[in-house]
Write an enzyme that holds these catalytic residues in place. Structure first.
Site, short mmCIF file in Angstrom:
data_model
loop_
_atom_site.label_atom_id
_atom_site.label_comp_id
_atom_site.label_asym_id
_atom_site.label_seq_id
_atom_site.Cartn_x
_atom_site.Cartn_y
_atom_site.Cartn_z
N TYR A 58 -1.56 0.35 10.25
CA TYR A 58 -1.85 -0.43 9.04
C TYR A 58 -0.66 -0.37 8.08
O TYR A 58 -0.18 -1.40 7.58
CB TYR A 58 -3.13 0.12 8.39
CG TYR A 58 -3.32 -0.30 6.96
CD1 TYR A 58 -3.66 -1.61 6.64
CD2 TYR A 58 -3.16 0.62 5.92
CE1 TYR A 58 -3.83 -2.00 5.31
CE2 TYR A 58 -3.33 0.25 4.60
CZ TYR A 58 -3.67 -1.06 4.29
OH TYR A 58 -3.83 -1.43 2.99
N LYS A 61 2.24 -3.38 6.57
CA LYS A 61 2.65 -3.64 5.18
C LYS A 61 4.17 -3.52 5.05
O LYS A 61 4.82 -4.29 4.35
CB LYS A 61 1.95 -2.66 4.23
CG LYS A 61 0.42 -2.78 4.20
CD LYS A 61 -0.04 -4.05 3.53
CE LYS A 61 -1.54 -4.15 3.46
NZ LYS A 61 -2.03 -5.40 2.90
N SER A 69 0.83 -1.20 0.00
CA SER A 69 0.00 0.00 0.00
C SER A 69 0.86 1.25 0.00
O SER A 69 1.99 1.25 0.52
CB SER A 69 -0.86 -0.01 1.27
OG SER A 69 -1.44 1.25 1.47
N1 LIG Z 1 -8.71 -0.95 -1.44
C1 LIG Z 1 -7.65 -0.16 -1.48
O1 LIG Z 1 -7.72 1.02 -1.87
C2 LIG Z 1 -6.30 -0.69 -1.08
C3 LIG Z 1 -5.19 0.17 -1.14
C4 LIG Z 1 -3.95 -0.33 -0.78
C5 LIG Z 1 -3.79 -1.64 -0.39
N2 LIG Z 1 -4.89 -2.45 -0.32
C6 LIG Z 1 -4.70 -3.86 0.10
O2 LIG Z 1 -5.27 -4.70 -0.86
C7 LIG Z 1 -5.78 -5.89 -0.26
C8 LIG Z 1 -7.20 -6.15 -0.69
O3 LIG Z 1 -7.99 -5.03 -0.37
P1 LIG Z 1 -9.53 -4.95 -0.69
O4 LIG Z 1 -9.85 -3.51 -0.88
O5 LIG Z 1 -9.88 -5.92 -1.75
O6 LIG Z 1 -10.12 -5.40 0.72
P2 LIG Z 1 -11.34 -6.38 1.06
O7 LIG Z 1 -11.59 -6.22 2.53
O8 LIG Z 1 -12.48 -6.16 0.13
O9 LIG Z 1 -10.71 -7.81 0.76
C9 LIG Z 1 -10.01 -8.58 1.68
C10 LIG Z 1 -10.56 -9.99 1.62
O10 LIG Z 1 -9.80 -10.83 2.47
C11 LIG Z 1 -10.67 -11.60 3.29
N3 LIG Z 1 -9.94 -11.87 4.53
C12 LIG Z 1 -9.48 -10.99 5.45
N4 LIG Z 1 -8.81 -11.63 6.43
C13 LIG Z 1 -8.84 -12.96 6.12
C14 LIG Z 1 -8.32 -14.13 6.73
N5 LIG Z 1 -7.62 -14.05 7.88
N6 LIG Z 1 -8.51 -15.32 6.12
C15 LIG Z 1 -9.21 -15.42 4.96
N7 LIG Z 1 -9.75 -14.35 4.34
C16 LIG Z 1 -9.55 -13.12 4.91
C17 LIG Z 1 -11.90 -10.75 3.48
O11 LIG Z 1 -13.06 -11.49 3.79
C18 LIG Z 1 -12.01 -10.10 2.09
O12 LIG Z 1 -12.73 -10.91 1.19
C19 LIG Z 1 -5.58 -5.70 1.25
O13 LIG Z 1 -4.40 -6.36 1.62
C20 LIG Z 1 -5.41 -4.20 1.39
O14 LIG Z 1 -4.60 -3.89 2.51
C21 LIG Z 1 -6.14 -2.01 -0.66
#
Ligand SMILES: NC(=O)c1ccc[n+]([C@@H]2O[C@H](COP(=O)([O-])OP(=O)(O)OC[C@H]3O[C@@H](n4cnc5c(N)ncnc54)[C@H](O)[C@@H]3O)[C@@H](O)[C@H]2O)c1
Length: 325
Positions: A142, A146, A118
């Site tokens: 957070y 990362k 991130s």
């Molecule tokens: N959305 C953004 O703008 C953004 C920006 C930077 C980084 N990220 C990173 O990208 C990744 C995905 O983000 P997203 O927006 O799709 O989030 P999201 O919450 O929609 O997706 C995460 C998924 O992981 C599952 N999950 C969480 N913990 C779990 C566990 N212990 N075991 C099994 N499943 C688990 C959740 O149910 C969910 O389906 C994350 O690592 C987040 O930190 C997202």
């Protein structure tokens, strides 16, 4: 090839699973649905679902018996504000969980890892646009989770030949241009899903946190990247680490800074509706302006974002919200 996608029923993961299926990979999605959406479960002959927490030993055994060659790891807790109130949730899921996964990968000779990092690893920008050489000084826990994983990846690569891509996303937004993705984000914390929830009437109004920042209209400027463009970068990164046997760490952003009010205005134009909003005080820890340099991803991966202009991005969300909310 067999690919494991942890968190593959979440917002970003689902988009990538569809693209992997189009490329004929066999996919195992592991998701505990803590934030994921059951509407994102896909019916496809090459798709299997393993429901549960990847930190759980019996789930890990099932993961290993699938013998994946590549692991995409999207599963993390991702709300920066919450991480400052409940750091244990974040250390447990994001740090301990991911280290447990990496330990198992190394012990079982699974060599390719795609990590959702991130822009939060950088913290308060010292210069803009932010390139990959920018110091990493996260201002929330957070972002720290990362950073810690990135540091471990570097060691595991050097010592054990793990090959990884660490992809530092800026603000992921938009919905699938092909309209395959139906599951919306639950309790979103980011601007654009909140704009959408306000447009469909799920929220009576929304809040804009501060209009006295040193930016062109006083509201925060962010770099929004379409989730289909992110997906493309993941596939290119996977190909890159396998073909070159080299790691890569890159920013993924559009290099186009948009203010909160500008995004609200574009959404009003796209939906042809007024968005009720209230200006309120700044949130602690929000930088005035964040902007990516994605030069490296473009040069090394030949990545070309196609859908990240603000209007295309917002339109794709509006279409999906109208159909699936
Ligand atoms: N959305 C953004 O703008 C953004 C920006 C930077 C980084 N990220 C990173 O990208 C990744 C995905 O983000 P997203 O927006 O799709 O989030 P999201 O919450 O929609 O997706 C995460 C998924 O992981 C599952 N999950 C969480 N913990 C779990 C566990 N212990 N075991 C099994 N499943 C688990 C959740 O149910 C969910 O389906 C994350 O690592 C987040 O930190 C997202």
């Amino acid at each position: 090839m067999k690919v494991l996608v942890i968190g593959g029923a979440g917002y970003i993961g689902t988009h990538i699973v569809y693209d992997l299926l189009e490329r004929n990979y066999r996919i195992l999605v592991c998701d505990d649905f803590s934030t994921g959406n059951r509407k994102n479960i896909i019916q496809h002959p090459n798709y299997e679902l393993l429901e549960g927490d990847f930190k759980n030993e019996s789930i890990m055994k099932k993961i290993l018996s699938y013998k994946p060659e590549v692991i995409f790891h999207f599963a993390a807790s991702k709300a920066a504000g919450e991480s400052m109130i409940d750091p244990v949730k974040y250390s447990h899921n994001n740090i301990r969980g991911t280290l447990y996964l990496l330990e198992n990968m190394i012990q079982n000779n699974i060599r390719y890892f795609i990590f959702s990092s991130s822009a939060a690893v950088y913290g308060e920008p010292q210069y803009l646009p932010i390139d990959e050489e920018h110091p990493r000084n996260p201002t929330n826990y957070y972002g720290f989770t990362k950073k810690i994983i990135e540091d471990n990846l570097e060691w595991f690569s050097r010592l054990k030949g793990l090959r990884y891509a660490s992809l530092r996303y800026f603000n992921a937004a938009g919905y699938d241009i092909k309209e395959r993705v139906k599951g919306l984000e639950n309790e979103p914390q980011n601007l654009l899903p909140i704009v959408m929830e306000t447009l469909i009437g799920k929220r009576p109004k929304m809040y804009v946190y501060g209009n006295d920042y040193p930016t062109r209209d006083g509201t925060c400027i962010r770099d929004y990247i379409h989730v289909n463009d992110l997906s493309e970068a993941h596939l290119l990164a996977m190909d890159y680490i396998i073909k070159n046997e080299q790691d890569i760490t890159v920013n993924l952003g559009s290099e186009n800074g948009m203010s909160v009010l500008e995004m609200i205005q574009i959404a009003e134009k796209v939906a042809n509706k007024k968005i009720p909003y209230e200006i309120t005080s700044r949130r602690p820890g929000d930088a005035a302006k964040l902007l990516a340099s994605s030069k490296k991803a473009k040069e090394v991966l030949n990545w070309v974002p196609k859908y990240s202009d603000p209007e295309t991005l917002i339109r794709s969300m509006w279409i999906t919200y109208q159909k699936n909310a």
